[in-house]
Motif scaffolding. Structure first.
Motif, PDB file in Angstrom:
ATOM      1  N   ARG A 130       9.232  15.000  -1.402  1.00  0.00           N
ATOM      2  CA  ARG A 130       8.992  13.746  -2.184  1.00  0.00           C
ATOM      3  C   ARG A 130       7.901  12.776  -1.359  1.00  0.00           C
ATOM      4  O   ARG A 130       6.628  12.725  -1.737  1.00  0.00           O
ATOM      5  CB  ARG A 130       9.899  12.855  -2.696  1.00  0.00           C
ATOM      6  N   ASN A 131       8.369  12.728  -0.004  1.00  0.00           N
ATOM      7  CA  ASN A 131       7.479  11.699   0.667  1.00  0.00           C
ATOM      8  C   ASN A 131       6.166  12.245   1.264  1.00  0.00           C
ATOM      9  O   ASN A 131       5.412  12.157   1.086  1.00  0.00           O
ATOM     10  CB  ASN A 131       8.289  11.314   1.790  1.00  0.00           C
ATOM     11  N   MET A 132       6.383  13.804   1.442  1.00  0.00           N
ATOM     12  CA  MET A 132       5.284  14.592   1.818  1.00  0.00           C
ATOM     13  C   MET A 132       4.131  14.737   0.694  1.00  0.00           C
ATOM     14  O   MET A 132       2.954  14.225   1.143  1.00  0.00           O
ATOM     15  CB  MET A 132       5.515  15.896   2.251  1.00  0.00           C
ATOM     16  N   ALA A 133       4.526  14.737  -0.436  1.00  0.00           N
ATOM     17  CA  ALA A 133       3.634  14.733  -1.464  1.00  0.00           C
ATOM     18  C   ALA A 133       2.843  13.463  -1.684  1.00  0.00           C
ATOM     19  O   ALA A 133       1.731  13.531  -1.926  1.00  0.00           O
ATOM     20  CB  ALA A 133       4.471  15.337  -2.832  1.00  0.00           C
ATOM     21  N   ILE A 134       3.788  12.453  -1.517  1.00  0.00           N
ATOM     22  CA  ILE A 134       3.082  11.297  -1.830  1.00  0.00           C
ATOM     23  C   ILE A 134       2.161  10.780  -0.764  1.00  0.00           C
ATOM     24  O   ILE A 134       1.015  10.537  -1.087  1.00  0.00           O
ATOM     25  CB  ILE A 134       4.214   9.992  -1.680  1.00  0.00           C
ATOM     26  N   LEU A 135       2.161  11.136   0.528  1.00  0.00           N
ATOM     27  CA  LEU A 135       1.259  10.800   1.564  1.00  0.00           C
ATOM     28  C   LEU A 135       0.188  11.780   1.362  1.00  0.00           C
ATOM     29  O   LEU A 135      -0.938  11.455   1.644  1.00  0.00           O
ATOM     30  CB  LEU A 135       1.932  10.745   2.985  1.00  0.00           C
ATOM     31  N   CYS A 136       0.249  13.138   0.958  1.00  0.00           N
ATOM     32  CA  CYS A 136      -0.477  13.865   0.925  1.00  0.00           C
ATOM     33  C   CYS A 136      -1.566  13.444  -0.181  1.00  0.00           C
ATOM     34  O   CYS A 136      -2.863  13.502  -0.092  1.00  0.00           O
ATOM     35  CB  CYS A 136      -0.068  15.426   0.892  1.00  0.00           C
ATOM     36  N   LEU A 137      -1.068  12.801  -1.279  1.00  0.00           N
ATOM     37  CA  LEU A 137      -2.099  12.491  -2.284  1.00  0.00           C
ATOM     38  C   LEU A 137      -2.678  11.372  -1.996  1.00  0.00           C
ATOM     39  O   LEU A 137      -4.079  11.296  -2.348  1.00  0.00           O
ATOM     40  CB  LEU A 137      -1.018  11.854  -3.504  1.00  0.00           C
ATOM     41  N   ARG A 214       6.205  -0.807  -4.201  1.00  0.00           N
ATOM     42  CA  ARG A 214       6.764  -1.715  -3.017  1.00  0.00           C
ATOM     43  C   ARG A 214       7.369  -0.316  -2.104  1.00  0.00           C
ATOM     44  O   ARG A 214       7.293  -0.376  -0.923  1.00  0.00           O
ATOM     45  CB  ARG A 214       7.481  -2.523  -3.152  1.00  0.00           C
ATOM     46  N   MET A 215       8.119   0.580  -2.694  1.00  0.00           N
ATOM     47  CA  MET A 215       8.796   1.801  -2.193  1.00  0.00           C
ATOM     48  C   MET A 215       8.033   2.949  -1.680  1.00  0.00           C
ATOM     49  O   MET A 215       8.037   3.010  -0.569  1.00  0.00           O
ATOM     50  CB  MET A 215       9.962   2.443  -2.810  1.00  0.00           C
ATOM     51  N   ILE A 216       6.791   2.992  -2.312  1.00  0.00           N
ATOM     52  CA  ILE A 216       5.864   4.051  -1.947  1.00  0.00           C
ATOM     53  C   ILE A 216       4.964   3.429  -0.426  1.00  0.00           C
ATOM     54  O   ILE A 216       4.989   4.280   0.273  1.00  0.00           O
ATOM     55  CB  ILE A 216       4.823   4.189  -3.034  1.00  0.00           C
ATOM     56  N   GLN A 217       4.777   2.151  -0.702  1.00  0.00           N
ATOM     57  CA  GLN A 217       4.375   1.451   0.301  1.00  0.00           C
ATOM     58  C   GLN A 217       5.132   1.365   1.566  1.00  0.00           C
ATOM     59  O   GLN A 217       4.730   1.601   2.998  1.00  0.00           O
ATOM     60  CB  GLN A 217       3.972  -0.088   0.180  1.00  0.00           C
ATOM     61  N   ALA A 218       6.420   1.208   1.644  1.00  0.00           N
ATOM     62  CA  ALA A 218       7.347   1.195   2.521  1.00  0.00           C
ATOM     63  C   ALA A 218       7.711   2.597   3.058  1.00  0.00           C
ATOM     64  O   ALA A 218       7.576   2.828   4.470  1.00  0.00           O
ATOM     65  CB  ALA A 218       9.047   1.033   1.809  1.00  0.00           C
ATOM     66  N   ILE A 219       7.677   3.842   2.388  1.00  0.00           N
ATOM     67  CA  ILE A 219       7.292   5.004   3.054  1.00  0.00           C
ATOM     68  C   ILE A 219       6.341   5.392   3.703  1.00  0.00           C
ATOM     69  O   ILE A 219       6.504   5.863   4.931  1.00  0.00           O
ATOM     70  CB  ILE A 219       7.550   6.213   1.739  1.00  0.00           C
ATOM     71  N   ALA A 220       5.238   4.644   3.356  1.00  0.00           N
ATOM     72  CA  ALA A 220       4.027   4.902   4.373  1.00  0.00           C
ATOM     73  C   ALA A 220       4.146   4.086   5.708  1.00  0.00           C
ATOM     74  O   ALA A 220       3.858   4.501   6.566  1.00  0.00           O
ATOM     75  CB  ALA A 220       2.685   4.375   3.551  1.00  0.00           C
ATOM     76  N   GLU A 221       4.510   2.810   5.561  1.00  0.00           N
ATOM     77  CA  GLU A 221       4.650   1.869   6.701  1.00  0.00           C
ATOM     78  C   GLU A 221       5.598   2.810   7.761  1.00  0.00           C
ATOM     79  O   GLU A 221       5.456   2.660   8.814  1.00  0.00           O
ATOM     80  CB  GLU A 221       5.309   0.696   6.130  1.00  0.00           C
ATOM     81  N   GLU A 222       6.765   3.412   7.105  1.00  0.00           N
ATOM     82  CA  GLU A 222       7.871   3.916   8.153  1.00  0.00           C
ATOM     83  C   GLU A 222       7.056   5.043   8.963  1.00  0.00           C
ATOM     84  O   GLU A 222       7.394   5.367  10.089  1.00  0.00           O
ATOM     85  CB  GLU A 222       8.980   4.468   7.363  1.00  0.00           C
ATOM     86  N   MET A 223       6.178   5.988   8.251  1.00  0.00           N
ATOM     87  CA  MET A 223       5.570   6.931   8.869  1.00  0.00           C
ATOM     88  C   MET A 223       4.501   6.417   9.764  1.00  0.00           C
ATOM     89  O   MET A 223       4.345   6.869  10.943  1.00  0.00           O
ATOM     90  CB  MET A 223       4.959   7.868   7.807  1.00  0.00           C
TER      91      MET A 223
END
Length: 310
Positions: A130-137, A214-223
């Motif tokens: 899920r997170n890979m797809a989000i950041l790739c988009l 906010r959760m989508i942003q948090a996923i990116a911030e963690e990476m």
């Protein structure tokens, strides 16, 4: 502030009927409430250009820049426009206030291609697909966080096209590269079962709800935090999920994508917004300047390197 509650309810209803996103409604209401607080307890039909300019000046004194000041003005304009259309007021005094001239062609922050590769290296865990797809988009399709939040399962077609609902409720179609289509299909296969049977969100949280902005942003911030640990040079760089969109646009320009096509891919309403990306590649600028180095008078037949200061 109860003085203006009736008008605020009308404004909220007007925005909903216009089909504005929840994020836009929230932002406009916050700005409008701030403005109304500054004029309290004056009646709205008594407020004019002077009071509005005073509010915007105070915002400047508190540190608001051109972009923030213009956003506040836009909120006030829209608020008054709604009341005029709803027959609560006759005039919109905010309509005659000019926007501030913003700095143009400001170079956006972005990641180089090798830095993007490093960003995806530590991708692991229960929600990795899920997170890979989000950041790739973000990084390889240029989607905004809000656009990812609004994605539904049916927005991804069998041929790999992605239907994206962007700003201003405008749809655009992005033909995904094969490898990104594979990532999206994998994310769909591993999608968490939603709590509600009718939930069509493409990305679902661990609690079975549509993944929040906010959760989508948090996923990116963690990476980004992990990336900075491996790349000390990035510590001073302000990275956010939107910077991945900048990275996508930069890669497209460097690959030779024309500005009109990039405008369509990014979903920009104005080509002026897209043009900032034509100024990001210093290598291209250096190459262009080197084209005239042999034409500068007095340097044509001499070895410049020998006379360069050390």
């Amino acid at each position: 502030m109860d003085t203006y509650e009736s008008e605020l309810r009308l404004f909220s209803m007007w925005m909903k009927n216009r089909g504005m996103t929840k994020a836009t409604q929230h932002a406009y209401l916050c700005d409008t409430r701030s403005f109304l607080h500054s004029i309290y307890p004056a009646s709205l039909d008594e407020v004019g250009k002077v009071e509005m300019m005073g509010y915007l000046s105070q915002a400047r004194e508190r540190g608001a820049g051109d972009e923030s000041r213009n956003r506040k003005l836009s909120s006030i304009r829209t608020f008054y426009k709604s009341l005029v259309e709803m027959d609560r007021l006759h005039l919109n005094p905010a309509a005659v206030i000019a926007k501030s001239k913003q700095e143009k062609n400001r170079i956006p922050v972005y990641l180089e291609e090798d830095q993007l590769e490093a960003l995806f290296e530590p991708m692991e865990g229960k929600y990795a697909a899920r997170n890979m797809a989000i950041l790739c988009l973000m990084a390889y399709a240029g989607l905004r966080v809000g656009e990812i939040h609004r994605l539904n399962r049916q927005d991804l077609t069998q041929d790999g096209s992605l239907h994206v609902l962007g700003k201003g409720r405008k749809w655009r179609i992005i033909p995904l590269p094969d490898i990104l289509h594979v990532h999206m299909r994998q994310a769909l296969e591993e999608r968490i079962e939603p709590n509600k049977s009718k939930e069509e969100a493409f990305f679902v949280s661990q609690f079975g709800r549509r993944l929040s902005i906010r959760m989508i942003q948090a996923i990116a911030e963690e990476m980004f935090a992990k990336l900075k640990q491996k790349n000390p040079d990035l510590h001073a760089k302000k990275l956010s999920s939107h910077k991945l969109r900048h990275s996508f646009a930069t890669m497209q320009i460097r690959s030779g994508t024309d500005i009109r096509t990039l405008q369509e891919l990014l979903g920009h309403s104005s080509i002026e917004t897209t043009q900032i990306y034509t100024h990001v590649d210093n290598k291209q600028l250096k190459h262009a300047m080197n084209n005239i180095s042999g034409k500068i008078p007095g340097l044509r037949h001499r070895d410049v390197r020998e006379e360069m200061p050390t």
